[in-house]
Design an enzyme around this catalytic site. Structure first.
Site, PDB file in Angstrom:
ATOM      1  N   TYR A  23      30.890 124.450  22.285  1.00 49.95           N
ATOM      2  CA  TYR A  23      31.347 123.537  23.335  1.00 49.95           C
ATOM      3  C   TYR A  23      32.868 123.395  23.360  1.00 49.95           C
ATOM      4  CZ  TYR A  23      26.650 121.683  24.292  1.00 49.95           C
ATOM      5  OH  TYR A  23      25.355 121.535  24.661  1.00 49.95           O
ATOM      6  N   LYS A  59      15.075 101.196  -0.815  1.00 57.47           N
ATOM      7  CA  LYS A  59      15.335 100.828   0.577  1.00 57.47           C
ATOM      8  C   LYS A  59      15.754 102.063   1.378  1.00 57.47           C
ATOM      9  CE  LYS A  59      20.001  99.758  -0.860  1.00 57.47           C
ATOM     10  NZ  LYS A  59      20.873  98.727  -1.382  1.00 57.47           N
TER      11      LYS A  59
END
Ligand code: PLP
Length: 821
Positions: free
Chosen positions: A716, A490
């Site tokens: 940042y 999965k």
């Protein structure tokens, strides 16, 4: 290269077997041990080796593929079911294989070099092959075939057209070397070094050395460094010895080493009282040691020092791995262009055949540089090999293969050179196919590879398919006989890929696959996966798709069951396989204990479905503090499924164990286990000394380096500030790639050139910065985000999550590259 043909009676006598010979005129030249990798059926002898899989179970398949001769150990085996086959029956089929190889070896009188040691065996073998090929027609072990099985298969390749054999041997525990010595009977022995590898198989380093030296007991010449035998007090084997050392008395005393132009190592040494020198095109410690070992070997074999120097300077890197990448026009490209001979071609073709994502398979093959071999013979052998490998198209590159073009029976085209092929590339519409590139180094097939593959965003997730296979085998070895394995693929196989992984699992004869959603199952079906596939989140919207693609739904409540039965009734389908989910404590999906009676009523009232399996899921199989709860889950599962089975009156598969359920709960195996994260090398049951191999390595590279002053800020919001003058590296991975933003500001670490460095400042969307002050690094250098030096479990723990989340969070723009060693 023509291999000696043995009659089946000859082999029977050599391995002292009882026999049922129904096909006495059979002659044998090929040995097979793997039912998935068969070739040369008419002349092949299959050895059913004892192992994790009962190889006798596959004899019908192998027989159907055309093989008629078998060595088996099961005396009860029903040989009369195969009236035109030969069966040689022995107590121990591995011993028989070794006996046969030892006999074969005894037919040849040319020199046989045997190499052993803790590290570097394969490199030294490949380099000696490069260095000695001008004088000798060399047969060498394929890849790193150095085990109790690999060595006999290597020796079996000797023919009387060869003039030298180079055989690699490896042992992992005491008692193994004696068997290998008898097979190889080396005339020249090389010990590369002694290190930590496989220490657990021996009681002491002394014992390990003693065991390794057994290989050389009957050697004429033994080449080694006394440095690695420090503390060893036993006898040194060999009629004569040749020693090498750094700054110590030895036949070759290497006393000078100096790095030139950042990429060559200039070595000087004393040999026979004079000075010798050589230049090696590598500077890392391991390569230099391996090269010195080769240098010593050449001098010991009386090569002129000047010739040795000339050849060593041209040593080529050894790349043993084969890579699979996404190509243009929906192709897959398997790139294995670092060495080319018959045995590496065979291995690569097996890999090609294992990948089924495209129906069409193409081989691009260059001339094979086998010196001293009759070309007609060689290409005849190649043509024979291709016939059994489900190949659709051959593109031959080079004058030799072109002039033998009439030997090849499949669709083919030939080109004189790589340039010639590249010029005509647009006339060759590669589309929806798997392309194997197999070129000798001189042909520069990397140019073809580049032309066929997509441009890469340089952050890649490398998936080691061998490691995945080994992990699968490890878990299989923990299972009771007959217990099936369902592999959980999965979420894009936990982030690792879809059909690439499923193909490998199918090739390894796994019993079941499970996906989360129907779409994932459809992708697998389209890629040629025909294993049964369970879909866990199956609902009304997906039922049509599920039925159309022969997927099998998990049924977890009455709504889903009733809806599914309705659709099956509309379509007049009966006995459709379904999987009943029982809730034993997860409280997610599934029928509760008190719903089972109503469930059984429903099932009894319909012919539309057949219960293929009933299963439940453990909430904390890895967690010792939850062991009581796990125990309860297992016993309530047993009780509920007993009840269902009694009521239904037929058997179905019962399963509850996930990865840690397999490693920690033997009583939870029932009829099948569901293996998930363990396949990818992660299992919380093994905190230290994990028997698993890591499968995924996330890599990126340095875009820019900057020198900054103390106090300057990075990224940042000025969150990263250098405390001293230093250097930062900007790397090409950010949170959009799945590198979690919480790893910023020193929480996360990466590794560059073996050094661990912290993330500085905030993680950006597509990039982040590392503090690399004081570390040797260049722009373009590779950066390991996790995998090798940085464990993914640790990265996950640093931000309070688990490896599952990190793996499945790696974004799809990060290219997956598969390789196999
Ligand atoms: C994901 C999953 C597994 C596999 O769990 P691992 O811990 O990764 O082995 C097994 N069963 C079910 C129902 C799952 O959803």
């Amino acid at each position: 290269m023509s291999h000696k043909l043995y009659t089946i009676q000859e082999i029977q006598a050599i391995i002292h077997a009882d026999g049922v010979i129904n096909h006495p005129e059979t002659s044998i030249r090929t040995l097979s041990i793997d039912s998935r990798k068969l070739t040369d059926m008419e002349h092949a002898l299959f050895f059913a080796l004892k192992g994790r899989r009962n190889s006798h179970d596959f004899i019908t398949d192998i027989y159907e593929s055309g093989i008629r001769s078998f060595v088996i150990y099961d005396k009860e085996f029903n040989v009369s079911a195969f009236p035109d086959a030969n069966f040689l029956i022995v107590d121990d089929t591995l011993k028989a294989l070794q006996l046969l190889a030892a006999y074969h070896r005894s037919l040849f009188t040319y020199p046989v070099i045997a190499i052993t040691g803790s590290n570097g065996k394969t490199i030294v073998k490949e380099w000696l092959y490069q260095l000695l090929s001008p004088e000798f027609t060399v047969i060498r072990s394929p890849k790193s075939y150095n085990s109790q099985i690999g060595v006999p298969l290597s020796v079996w390749q000797m023919t009387d057209e060869h003039t030298l054999a180079i055989i690699e041997t490896g042992i992992s525990k005491a008692g193994e070397m004696e068997a290998l010595e008898k097979i190889v009977k080396p005339t020249i022995g090389i010990l590369t070094n002694i290190g930590e590898a496989h220490n657990e198989g021996f009681s002491s380093t002394e014992e390990k050395i003693e065991e390794k030296l057994k290989l050389f007991e009957n050697c004429g010449l033994f080449i080694y460094s006394p440095f690695y035998l420090r503390g060893y007090t036993g006898t040194i084997p060999g009629r004569t010895q040749f020693t090498w050392c750094h700054h110590a008395k030895a036949d070759l005393d290497v006393w000078g080493d100096e790095i030139l132009e950042n990429k060559y190592q200039f070595l000087r040494g004393e040999f026979k009282g004079g000075e010798v020198q050589c230049i090696i095109p590598f500077t890392d410690h391991a390569s230099v040691e391996n090269a010195i070992c080769c240098w010593a070997t050449m001098l010991a074999m009386d090569y002129n020092p000047e010739i040795s120097d000339k050849r060593l300077e041209k040593l080529l890197p050894v790349r043993m791995r084969l890579e699979m990448k996404t190509g243009n026009n929906n192709c897959s490209v398997i790139d294995d262009s670092y060495s080319l001979d018959i045995s590496s071609l065979t291995i690569a073709l097996d890999f090609l055949r294992q990948q089924n994502q495209h129906v069409k398979r193409t081989l691009i093959l260059s001339d094979i540089p086998e010196s001293g071999v009759d070309p007609a013979n060689l290409y005849e052998q190649v043509a024979r090999l291709l016939e059994n490998k489900d190949l659709d198209k051959l593109i031959g590159v080079g004058p030799m293969i072109s002039s033998n073009s009439d030997l090849f029976k499949i669709e083919s085209r030939f080109f004189d050179s790589t340039e010639d092929l590249l010029q005509h590339l647009n006339e060759l519409p590669f589309f929806n196919e798997t392309i194997l590139l197999k070129g000798a180094r001189a042909f520069g097939f990397e140019k073809i590879s580049r032309a066929l593959t997509q441009k890469v965003h340089e952050t890649v997730l490398e998936i080691n398919l061998n490691a995945l296979e080994n992990n699968l085998n490890f878990y299989k070895s923990l299972l009771n006989p007959g217990v099936k394995v369902m592999a959980m693929v999965k979420a894009f196989s936990y982030g690792s890929g879809s059909f690439e992984i499923a193909n490998l699992l199918q090739f390894n004869k796994i019993d079941y696959l499970a996906v989360a959603f129907a779409d994932e199952g459809v992708t697998l079906r389209k890629a040629g996966i025909n294993l049964p596939i369970m879909v866990m989140n199956a609902d009304e919207l997906a039922f049509e798709t599920i039925i159309q693609h022969k997927l099998e739904p998990e049924i977890y409540n009455f709504r889903v069951l009733e809806n599914f039965i309705d659709i099956l009734n509309q379509k007049n389908i009966e006995q459709y396989p379904v999987h009943i989910k029982i809730d034993t404590g997860m409280h997610r999906l599934g029928f509760m204990d008190n719903e089972v009676d109503a469930l059984l009523d429903l099932i009894h009232n319909t012919d539309a479905i057949e219960v293929k399996s009933a299963f439940s899921h453990l909430v904390g199989s890895e967690d010792v503090s939850l062991d009581d709860f796990t125990d309860q889950q297992i016993s309530s599962f047993a009780t509920i499924t007993d009840k269902i089975e009694k009521s239904l009156g037929y058997k179905f598969i019962r399963h509850i164990a996930n990865t840690s359920g397999i490693s920690r709960w033997k009583q939870a195996q029932f009829d099948m286990v569901r293996l998930g994260i363990g396949l990818y090398g992660i299992d919380n049951a093994y905190q230290e000394r994990s028997p698993l191999e890591s499968v995924a390595v996330l890599k990126t590279s340095v875009s820019q380096l900057k020198n900054l002053k103390a106090g300057e800020s990075v990224g940042y919001n000025r969150k990263g500030v250098l405390s001293d003058d230093g250097t930062i590296a900007t790397v090409k991975i950010g949170y959009a790639d799945g590198y979690d933003r919480r790893l910023g500001n020193g929480v996360g670490q990466m590794s560059i050139n073996g050094k661990i460095v912290p993330v500085i400042g905030n993680v950006c969307m597509d990039m982040c910065m590392l503090n690399v002050s004081g570390i040797d690094v260049k722009e373009g250098d590779e950066v390991i985000v996790f995998g090798k030096d940085i464990k993914i479990e640790k990265v996950a723990a640093d931000i309070g999550t688990i490896a599952y989340e990190l793996l499945t969070g790696i974004s799809q723009r990060v290219k997956r590259v598969y390789f196999s060693e």
